[in-house]
Design a protein around this motif. Structure first.
Motif, mmCIF file in Angstrom:
data_model
loop_
_atom_site.group_PDB
_atom_site.id
_atom_site.type_symbol
_atom_site.label_atom_id
_atom_site.label_comp_id
_atom_site.label_asym_id
_atom_site.label_seq_id
_atom_site.Cartn_x
_atom_site.Cartn_y
_atom_site.Cartn_z
ATOM 1 N N ILE A 1 41.351 37.011 40.230
ATOM 2 C CA ILE A 1 42.432 36.172 39.706
ATOM 3 C C ILE A 1 43.187 36.887 38.579
ATOM 4 C CG2 ILE A 1 43.005 33.974 38.625
ATOM 5 C CD1 ILE A 1 40.582 32.761 40.126
ATOM 6 N N LEU A 2 42.442 37.419 37.598
ATOM 7 C CA LEU A 2 43.117 38.071 36.475
ATOM 8 C C LEU A 2 43.459 39.531 36.781
ATOM 9 C CD1 LEU A 2 41.020 36.662 33.476
ATOM 10 C CD2 LEU A 2 43.279 35.922 34.243
ATOM 11 N N GLY A 3 42.870 40.067 37.843
ATOM 12 C CA GLY A 3 43.210 41.431 38.244
ATOM 13 C C GLY A 3 42.596 42.515 37.384
ATOM 14 N N LEU A 4 41.501 42.207 36.691
ATOM 15 C CA LEU A 4 40.827 43.252 35.897
ATOM 16 C C LEU A 4 40.118 44.226 36.840
ATOM 17 C CD1 LEU A 4 39.550 41.005 32.982
ATOM 18 C CD2 LEU A 4 41.126 42.939 32.777
ATOM 19 N N MET B 1 39.130 29.919 32.535
ATOM 20 C CA MET B 1 38.568 28.651 33.007
ATOM 21 C C MET B 1 38.945 27.516 32.047
ATOM 22 S SD MET B 1 36.379 27.252 35.260
ATOM 23 C CE MET B 1 36.868 25.531 35.195
ATOM 24 N N ARG C 1 32.304 34.459 37.405
ATOM 25 C CA ARG C 1 33.145 35.027 36.330
ATOM 26 C C ARG C 1 33.756 36.346 36.788
ATOM 27 N NH1 ARG C 1 28.738 32.980 32.678
ATOM 28 N NH2 ARG C 1 29.645 31.108 31.773
ATOM 29 N N ASN C 2 32.986 37.115 37.548
ATOM 30 C CA ASN C 2 33.563 38.354 38.098
ATOM 31 C C ASN C 2 34.723 38.033 39.032
ATOM 32 O OD1 ASN C 2 31.786 39.981 36.753
ATOM 33 N ND2 ASN C 2 30.501 40.450 38.527
ATOM 34 N N SER D 1 37.106 47.114 32.756
ATOM 35 C CA SER D 1 36.070 47.172 33.793
ATOM 36 C C SER D 1 34.689 46.830 33.223
ATOM 37 C CB SER D 1 36.049 48.560 34.434
ATOM 38 O OG SER D 1 35.630 49.526 33.495
ATOM 39 N N VAL E 1 36.701 35.407 38.944
ATOM 40 C CA VAL E 1 37.870 35.019 38.137
ATOM 41 C C VAL E 1 38.512 36.260 37.522
ATOM 42 C CG1 VAL E 1 38.654 33.758 36.091
ATOM 43 C CG2 VAL E 1 36.981 32.703 37.632
ATOM 44 N N ALA E 2 37.678 37.123 36.945
ATOM 45 C CA ALA E 2 38.208 38.275 36.210
ATOM 46 C C ALA E 2 38.878 39.272 37.158
ATOM 47 C CB ALA E 2 37.100 38.955 35.421
ATOM 48 N N GLU E 3 38.239 39.532 38.308
ATOM 49 C CA GLU E 3 38.757 40.593 39.176
ATOM 50 C C GLU E 3 39.814 40.082 40.152
ATOM 51 O OE1 GLU E 3 35.187 42.287 40.827
ATOM 52 O OE2 GLU E 3 34.550 43.051 38.869
ATOM 53 N N ARG F 1 37.513 46.628 38.826
ATOM 54 C CA ARG F 1 36.099 46.526 39.183
ATOM 55 C C ARG F 1 35.295 47.518 38.362
ATOM 56 N NH1 ARG F 1 34.548 44.058 43.752
ATOM 57 N NH2 ARG F 1 36.194 42.905 44.807
ATOM 58 N N GLY F 2 34.045 47.131 38.093
ATOM 59 C CA GLY F 2 33.210 47.957 37.224
ATOM 60 C C GLY F 2 32.732 49.236 37.900
ATOM 61 N N LYS G 1 35.072 41.266 30.622
ATOM 62 C CA LYS G 1 35.591 40.496 31.753
ATOM 63 C C LYS G 1 35.156 39.044 31.709
ATOM 64 C CE LYS G 1 35.604 43.706 35.517
ATOM 65 N NZ LYS G 1 34.855 44.162 36.674
ATOM 66 N N HIS G 2 33.867 38.860 31.446
ATOM 67 C CA HIS G 2 33.333 37.499 31.488
ATOM 68 C C HIS G 2 33.942 36.631 30.401
ATOM 69 C CE1 HIS G 2 29.573 38.236 34.166
ATOM 70 N NE2 HIS G 2 30.699 38.592 34.726
ATOM 71 N N ALA H 1 37.210 35.572 31.721
ATOM 72 C CA ALA H 1 37.040 34.563 32.777
ATOM 73 C C ALA H 1 36.781 33.191 32.159
ATOM 74 C CB ALA H 1 35.894 34.959 33.697
ATOM 75 N N TYR I 1 37.283 27.895 40.260
ATOM 76 C CA TYR I 1 37.185 27.227 38.955
ATOM 77 C C TYR I 1 36.233 26.036 39.029
ATOM 78 C CZ TYR I 1 41.468 29.844 37.860
ATOM 79 O OH TYR I 1 42.400 30.831 37.666
ATOM 80 N N ILE I 2 36.295 25.315 40.129
ATOM 81 C CA ILE I 2 35.465 24.122 40.260
ATOM 82 C C ILE I 2 33.989 24.508 40.268
ATOM 83 C CG2 ILE I 2 34.818 22.242 41.819
ATOM 84 C CD1 ILE I 2 37.798 22.212 42.722
ATOM 85 N N GLY J 1 33.100 25.830 36.730
ATOM 86 C CA GLY J 1 33.213 24.762 35.734
ATOM 87 C C GLY J 1 32.146 23.702 35.914
ATOM 88 N N GLU K 1 27.658 34.265 36.770
ATOM 89 C CA GLU K 1 28.123 35.616 36.454
ATOM 90 C C GLU K 1 29.002 36.167 37.581
ATOM 91 O OE1 GLU K 1 25.032 34.437 36.022
ATOM 92 O OE2 GLU K 1 25.189 34.346 33.837
#
Lengths: 356, 413
Positions: free
Chosen positions: B407-410, A267, B400-401, A254, B403-405, B412-413, A259-260, A263, B338-339, B342, B397
């Motif tokens: 898509i990757l399922g991490l 990517m 990235r959140n 978390s 993607v992380a949350e 939430r903060g 996390k970044h 990500a 991603y687009i 990226g 930023e």
């Protein structure tokens, strides 16, 4: 192969590797419980050694899409199986060998009865001297991939006149002494051969500039695919760890700083996979996929190396231990960056094309 | 600066390259010839610097030409009144426009992408009829009213208020608050507005989505000067602005999910044109750089690495277009995320690189070409304006959140 057949091939390769080469067995291999020879027997029995040879040699004549799939799974499994040089050799013989060379070697190679080692492209070539119906080789062949346990070795040689060629060595019959060059990444193996005026029949020579190009293409595709498989797997393991490890009373996944990074790695991996898929379909369509393959290798091997490096850090103390699988990914990723052309070399290929 | 381009009046249909769309090669040639006939040879010189009004006039003129040839909204599906052009056709358009260094219709991005993405999925038939036609037939300019001074990345915390009232028998929403970062807000006719309609609900749940007339009483628009020195964005003050109730999009308090469709447009399709223009720019950089910085092998390697990144974004855009072709109503996808991330990172890295290899030449103050997208012939301005991609429409930023949350399922903060 259509999409369904490809998916089935992928599934079956995955299933075999999951049962014959799980990560804990690779960890034991590192500690001396050899997995290389059992895996070789497995892939031989399953006919994977024949994937790239034509049907008349007992092969399946599969294209780059099927090969990319296989190499991706080998990367996922960190498989210590010396398959790559054998598949490259069978492709070379099938495409560029003359009738005699094909009949002498191709059947045995495709059947997995003769295992081939391959001197890295770009290594310092041996000296080749032609005289009549024979040739002589002088020097030391270094960086011969998967030499350990091989029956044949395809070495790189150059004549004083500037002719570059590959020469097939019969390791037993020719009485050549092989030395192992142990690698940090023990899922692959390097060796060297010292040759002192070794005399061989001229038929052992495979020539032509297209040969090195074909080696570069196949090897680049293989390492790029291996890298995407490895990267995907170590990312999944890392994300899983971040979802279970607690510190400061919270799951560390978390924390935004971690996390970044995940990500960004994701990517980079997605980008590499897109480039690789494109390069594979160009190759399959017999289009000139160079330097697209270079782009794929740069993207994939760099994404893998960055990810594997960070995976150790993100796992913290446990990632720094010998017993955890992280370091195996890191070591394979670092070797992948150098195999079949370094990132700098591949970027130069792209740059040359761009500036042309 | 003299501007001899006539102001738009009524648009007459001109001979369109679309007449040749059955044959891709013929379409390309027809389009090339249309661009040659239509775009003034010296537009870049004439639009180097200049006032905001000159920029807007030129934008309207260019959009009129595109409309007259039915090219402006040719990417819209046929049922939206577009041409439903194939992926291959759209690549041809971007290539030819970029090769010819034709102007970029940047003032109409919201009109052409965000508006249809929003209305097609969530608008009423009457709204689609009125407002999509308004773009095609009147060349109406749309702006987006999402961000607020205290609601940037945390968009759902927005505080602009919309209250439903009956005034003199009219069913209206009365809006009060402040919006910011509206691209070309000072030239807009219409506004895609997010405002809070329920103060008691969870923050995402109390937001509604409106169509607002920028000329309604109580709307004040003030340009924001950016680090480039130009004013592309505006802040918008809303003081008892009345919006007719029929201009609500979707249901009351359901604006948040609709806004995701709007943002999805941004995260995908707009980048298609941008990255194709970048690909052409790469070719031009080679022409210009061959005798200079490309001789430096370190620079050439860096450039090659950027090329690899650009290639990956182009491939991801193609993947997304195929996804959209399969399911036009899909809204946001992983690929679009991603687009967006990226491309933003690439655009900044690319412009930083080009600025660096240009040496002192790029350090001198000079005007930038306007209407040229991210290729203004002023390296420093291009570099500085790349932040418009890394900050707006979901900052790097935030992406990235995502993607992380998601898509990757991490967690939430």
């Amino acid at each position: 192969m259509d999409e369904n057949e490809l998916a089935m091939l992928g599934d079956s390769v995955r299933e075999v590797l999951q049962s014959e080469c799980p990560h804990d067995m690779v960890l034991r291999h590192v500690d001396g419980e050899d997995l290389r020879e059992p895996l070789w027997r497995t892939v031989k029995d399953l006919g994977w050694t024949a994937l790239s040879a034509g049907e008349e040699y007992g092969g399946l004549g599969l294209g780059p899409d099927a090969l990319a799939l296989l190499y991706r799974e080998l990367g996922t499994a960190l498989a210590p199986v010396p398959l790559l040089p054998t598949l490259i050799a069978s492709e070379l013989l099938y495409r560029f060998g003359n009738a005699e060379q094909r009949s002498e070697w191709l059947g045995g190679i495709a059947a997995g009865e003769r295992r081939v080692a391959l001197m890295q492209m770009g290594a310092t070539p041996l000296r080749l001297v032609r005289s009549g119906s024979s040739v002589k080789l002088y020097g030391t062949a270094e960086h011969v991939l998967e030499l350990k346990g091989a029956d044949l070795a395809l070495v790189l040689a150059r004549s004083d006149e500037g002719e570059t060629a590959r020469v097939m060595i019969h390791l037993q019959e020719d009485g050549v002494v092989a030395f192992e060059q142990p690698l940090v990444d023990v899922t692959r193996s390097f060796g060297k051969l010292r040759l002192d005026a070794l005399q061989l029949p001229a038929g052992r020579v495979l020539g032509g500039p297209q040969l090195e190009h074909a080696i570069a293409c196949h090897g680049t595709l293989a390492i790029a695919a291996d890298s995407t498989g490895g990267a995907d797997t170590i990312l999944a393991l890392t994300v899983e760890y971040l979802k279970t490890r607690e510190q400061f009373g919270r799951l560390i996944g978390s924390f935004q700083a971690l996390k970044h990074r995940c990500a960004d790695h994701k990517m980079a991996l997605v980008a590499a996979e897109a480039i690789l898929d494109d390069a594979v379909s160009s190759t399959a369509a017999d289009q000139e996929a160079w330097p697209d393959l270079s782009a794929a290798k740069v993207a994939a091997s760099e994404a893998y190396a960055a990810l594997a490096q960070d995976a150790v850090q993100l796992h913290g103390g446990i990632g720094f231990t010998w017993e955890h699988v992280c370091h195996l990914f890191l070591k394979r990723a670092k070797l992948n960056q150098s195999l079949f052309g370094s990132t700098g070399w591949h970027l130069d290929q792209i740059g040359r094309q761009l500036a042309a | 600066m003299t501007d001899t381009i006539p102001a738009p009046s009524t648009i007459e249909q001109t001979e369109s390259p679309l007449a040749f769309k059955e044959d891709l090669g013929a379409f390309r040639l027809a389009l090339r010839s249309w661009i040659e006939r239509t775009v003034p040879k010296d537009w870049r010189e004439r639009h180097c610097g200049g006032t905001a009004e000159e920029f807007a006039r030129f934008q309207r003129w260019w959009f009129d030409q595109l409309r007259a040839a039915r090219l402006a909204n040719s990417h819209w599906p046929v049922e939206w009144g577009g041409e439903g052009l194939s992926l291959a056709h759209r690549i041809v358009i971007f290539e030819e426009m970029a090769r010819a260094q034709a102007p970029s219709a940047e003032m109409f991005v919201i009109s052409l992408y965000h508006l249809p993405a929003t209305l097609f999925a969530h608008g009423t038939a009457a709204q689609r009829e009125r407002f999509l036609n308004g773009v095609v037939e009147q060349g109406e300019v749309w702006a987006q009213g999402f961000s607020e001074p205290n609601a940037g990345s945390d968009l759902a915390s927005l505080r602009t208020r919309a209250e439903r009232k009956t005034i003199d028998g009219r069913d209206v929403y009365v809006v009060n608050g402040q919006k910011t970062w509206s691209s070309f807000g000072m030239f807009a006719d219409w506004y895609l507005l997010l405002a809070r309609t329920d103060l008691t609900a969870r923050k995402q749940a109390g937001i509604s989505y409106f169509i607002m007339d920028m000329r309604a009483p109580g709307v004040t628009v003030r340009p924001i000067r950016q680090i480039t020195g130009e004013s592309e964005f505006a802040e918008v003050f809303l003081d008892n602005v009345e919006i007719p109730a029929e201009n609500l999009i979707g249901k009351e308090n359901e604006g948040w999910s609709i806004a995701q469709s709007t943002l999805a447009a941004e995260r995908g399709l707009i980048i298609f044109e941008a990255v194709e223009r970048m690909a052409i720019a790469f070719e031009r950089e080679v022409e210009m750089g061959r005798g200079t910085w490309m001789k430096d092998t370190a620079y050439l390697r860096e450039f090659s690495a950027l090329y690899v990144k650009m290639k990956s974004i182009r491939l991801l855009v193609r993947r997304m277009l195929k996804e959209v072709e399969r399911d036009p109503h899909m809204g946001g996808s992983e690929t679009a995320t991603y687009i967006k991330l990226g491309f933003a990172v690439l655009l900044q890295a690319y412009n930083e690189f080009m600025l660096r290899v240009s040496g002192f030449d790029a350090q001198f103050e000079k005007p930038a070409i306007r209407s040229a997208g991210h290729h203004t012939a002023n390296r420093f301005v291009d570099y500085l304006s790349s932040y418009s991609w890394t900050i707006s429409g979901g900052s790097n930023e935030i992406m990235r959140n995502v993607v992380a949350e998601r898509i990757l399922g991490l967690p939430r903060g």
